[in-house]
Write a protein that holds these residues in place. Sequence first.
Motif, PDB file in Angstrom:
ATOM      1  N   HIS A  68     -29.181  13.138   3.808  1.00 45.08           N
ATOM      2  CA  HIS A  68     -29.791  12.184   4.734  1.00 45.08           C
ATOM      3  C   HIS A  68     -31.314  12.293   4.704  1.00 45.08           C
ATOM      4  N   GLU A  69     -31.837  13.516   4.620  1.00 48.74           N
ATOM      5  CA  GLU A  69     -33.285  13.693   4.544  1.00 48.74           C
ATOM      6  C   GLU A  69     -33.861  13.056   3.290  1.00 48.74           C
ATOM      7  N   TRP A  70     -33.112  13.068   2.194  1.00 45.79           N
ATOM      8  CA  TRP A  70     -33.597  12.497   0.933  1.00 45.79           C
ATOM      9  C   TRP A  70     -33.357  10.995   0.834  1.00 45.79           C
ATOM     10  N   LEU A  71     -32.197  10.523   1.280  1.00 42.18           N
ATOM     11  CA  LEU A  71     -31.818   9.139   1.031  1.00 42.18           C
ATOM     12  C   LEU A  71     -32.176   8.168   2.159  1.00 42.18           C
ATOM     13  N   ALA A  72     -32.294   8.647   3.379  1.00 41.98           N
ATOM     14  CA  ALA A  72     -32.599   7.736   4.489  1.00 41.98           C
ATOM     15  C   ALA A  72     -33.955   7.049   4.303  1.00 41.98           C
ATOM     16  N   PRO A  73     -35.014   7.737   3.863  1.00 42.18           N
ATOM     17  CA  PRO A  73     -36.275   7.021   3.635  1.00 42.18           C
ATOM     18  C   PRO A  73     -36.146   5.938   2.546  1.00 42.18           C
ATOM     19  N   LEU A  74     -35.305   6.161   1.562  1.00 38.94           N
ATOM     20  CA  LEU A  74     -35.065   5.138   0.539  1.00 38.94           C
ATOM     21  C   LEU A  74     -34.338   3.940   1.133  1.00 38.94           C
ATOM     22  N   ALA A  75     -33.369   4.197   2.009  1.00 33.19           N
ATOM     23  CA  ALA A  75     -32.635   3.113   2.667  1.00 33.19           C
ATOM     24  C   ALA A  75     -33.546   2.313   3.586  1.00 33.19           C
ATOM     25  N   ASP A  76     -34.542   2.963   4.162  1.00 33.43           N
ATOM     26  CA  ASP A  76     -35.498   2.260   5.024  1.00 33.43           C
ATOM     27  C   ASP A  76     -36.325   1.251   4.240  1.00 33.43           C
ATOM     28  N   GLN A  77     -36.487   1.484   2.952  1.00 30.50           N
ATOM     29  CA  GLN A  77     -37.294   0.590   2.119  1.00 30.50           C
ATOM     30  C   GLN A  77     -36.519  -0.633   1.622  1.00 30.50           C
TER      31      GLN A  77
END
Length: 80
Positions: A68-77
């Motif tokens: 979640h720490e790695w992929l959530a910022p990508l999902a936000d984009q």
Amino acid sequence: MNFPFFTRGAQSRQQPGTTALIALWPTSAHVIESDYAKGLCRFTLDCSCGVHFDTPYIDEALEWRELHEWLAPLADQLPD
């Protein structure tokens, strides 16, 4: 990639041409709080973005937290 390995007690000097691994870790606006619910016998994780996850297995909770720490910022984009 060159990953220098150090023995315990050795000074950690960065070799020329290498990048510190901590510099590769993304900074995240997602703050995850974890707890153990004794009544449910489950590990619970809650993120500041509103996502909730719970599992009876600690290794699964740790893996979810890291993902979640790695992929959530990508999902936000992603576009809405």
